[in-house]
Design an enzyme around this catalytic site. Sequence first.
Site, PDB file in Angstrom:
ATOM      1  CG  HIS A  72     -31.701  58.753 -93.315  1.00  0.00           C
ATOM      2  ND1 HIS A  72     -32.906  58.535 -93.914  1.00  0.00           N
ATOM      3  CD2 HIS A  72     -30.863  57.823 -93.825  1.00  0.00           C
ATOM      4  CE1 HIS A  72     -32.804  57.512 -94.759  1.00  0.00           C
ATOM      5  NE2 HIS A  72     -31.565  57.069 -94.712  1.00  0.00           N
ATOM      6  CE1 TYR A 200     -42.892  59.261 -90.521  1.00  0.00           C
ATOM      7  CE2 TYR A 200     -40.883  60.355 -91.243  1.00  0.00           C
ATOM      8  CZ  TYR A 200     -41.520  59.389 -90.480  1.00  0.00           C
ATOM      9  OH  TYR A 200     -40.778  58.556 -89.671  1.00  0.00           O
ATOM     10  N   PRO A 292     -46.816  54.122 -85.145  1.00  0.00           N
ATOM     11  CG  PRO A 292     -47.016  52.914 -87.119  1.00  0.00           C
ATOM     12  CD  PRO A 292     -47.767  53.288 -85.891  1.00  0.00           C
ATOM     13  CE  LYS A 296     -39.185  59.876 -81.344  1.00  0.00           C
ATOM     14  NZ  LYS A 296     -37.889  59.839 -81.991  1.00  0.00           N
ATOM     15  CE1 TYR A 384     -39.168  60.784 -87.680  1.00  0.00           C
ATOM     16  CE2 TYR A 384     -36.793  60.857 -88.044  1.00  0.00           C
ATOM     17  CZ  TYR A 384     -38.035  60.309 -88.315  1.00  0.00           C
ATOM     18  OH  TYR A 384     -38.145  59.265 -89.206  1.00  0.00           O
TER      19      TYR A 384
HETATM   20  C1  PHB Z   1     -40.191  51.780 -91.375  1.00  0.00           C
HETATM   21  O1  PHB Z   1     -39.204  51.898 -92.095  1.00  0.00           O
HETATM   22  O2  PHB Z   1     -40.788  50.699 -91.275  1.00  0.00           O
HETATM   23  C2  PHB Z   1     -40.704  52.988 -90.672  1.00  0.00           C
HETATM   24  C3  PHB Z   1     -39.968  54.149 -90.715  1.00  0.00           C
HETATM   25  C4  PHB Z   1     -40.433  55.275 -90.062  1.00  0.00           C
HETATM   26  C5  PHB Z   1     -41.616  55.227 -89.373  1.00  0.00           C
HETATM   27  C6  PHB Z   1     -42.351  54.053 -89.305  1.00  0.00           C
HETATM   28  C7  PHB Z   1     -41.893  52.930 -89.956  1.00  0.00           C
HETATM   29  O3  PHB Z   1     -42.074  56.351 -88.754  1.00  0.00           O
END
Ligand code: PHB
Length: 389
Positions: A72, A200, A292, A296, A384
Amino acid sequence: MRTNVVIIGGGPSGLLLSRLLSIDGINNVVLEKQSEQHVTGRIRAGVLESGTIEMLKKAGISNRLEREGFKHDGIQLSFKNHGFRVNLKKLTNKHVTVYGQTEVTKDLYSIIRKEDGEIINNAEDVLPQAVNTQTPFVTFKKNGIEKKIMCDWIAGCDGFHGISRSIIPKSIVKNYERIYPFGWLGILSETPPVSDELIYANHGNGFALASMRNNNLSRYYIQTPLNENIEHWTDEKFWDELRKRLPTEAAETIVTGISIEKSIAPLRSFVCEPMSWKKLFLVGDAAHIVPPTGAKGLNLAVSDVYYLHNALKNYYQFNKNDDLKMYSQNALSRVWKAIRFSWWMTTTFHKFPEQSSFDQRIQDSEIEYLENSVASQRVLAENYVGLPY
Ligand code: PHB
Ligand code: APR
């Protein structure tokens, strides 16, 4: 029985450390409380930094990762249903790889087994002992029989609820913690992801995240109040709420389906200092927890392994223990930066129950600044994709 390093916990931290030590000819045994089936069945986030990928390559498990992982180059952010992109590649010359943590764990198990590494599953009452002496050892029970392994060092890779952290005397330890006043309700569904990249979203109703595992497996989350009863969240209700929170274009095209997993997780930031005491080293979730939001958790566990593996290698190959002495300090320096970033992502993208109109304006301007400032985007992007080790 005797070995060089006893590793308590066979999650990603313990397994990766075991594998890297074995490659360098350093003997080790992993003691895992649960069965292999249990450990490799847990569903966790799946965004890997390039440093993590390098470490997994070193461990010899990059084949499937290269075949099945998704690169990505950017992420989508959204505010009040309006989306915009942060171009990670352009800003940092790096990308992230989407590959489930469950798969990383399976790959590690299988290579350790194949290369005759030693993992003892269903180990009960594991206890590190004589940690402050020259002759530490670990006791446990297997099939009801008491066992003891003598060793040089003990790696506590046993997660947040493990035993290892409690071995460091209370007079030495300082814990830092923030508990967030909400949780994440997550579902997994066998549907094509709504977007090629993660989204997000900050919305008046709360945070939402659109993620994925592969072309036909989506992972979605929405922020919910703490102590929410999961029974109240039918699939239909979940999809309706998710649609409200995502950017409009995504909401219009989302493919819904039956959830094959649904759970609620609390959000917490936690750090235990120091991360080592005498012959014991804490690694990964045993020493720290991140919410989450910045993805990280696993990446931080891997950077701890990087520092500890190097330090142990220097000890066994060159008889130098300076890096072992510096382990806690080196690991914590990176840990705190990831703690800060995860806290910032969480604070910027969630609705807090006590949020005042002032707080709201600050959040609005933070995201507006992000959308319009390359400098602001670069700060996000650099964190990130992962800070250097
Ligand atoms: C996930 O795919 O479970 C996931 C991806 C990004 C995040 C948290 C969880 O920041
Ligand atoms: N004895 C032996 N094993 C134990 C004990 C114990 N007393 N307590 C816990 N364990 C095992 C757990 O069963 C688990 O398999 O330790 C392992 C810890 O694994 P994780 O919790 O996954 O922690 P870690 O390996 O540090 O991984 C960190 O992966 O699990 C995610 O959310 C986590 O993303 C983070 C990253």
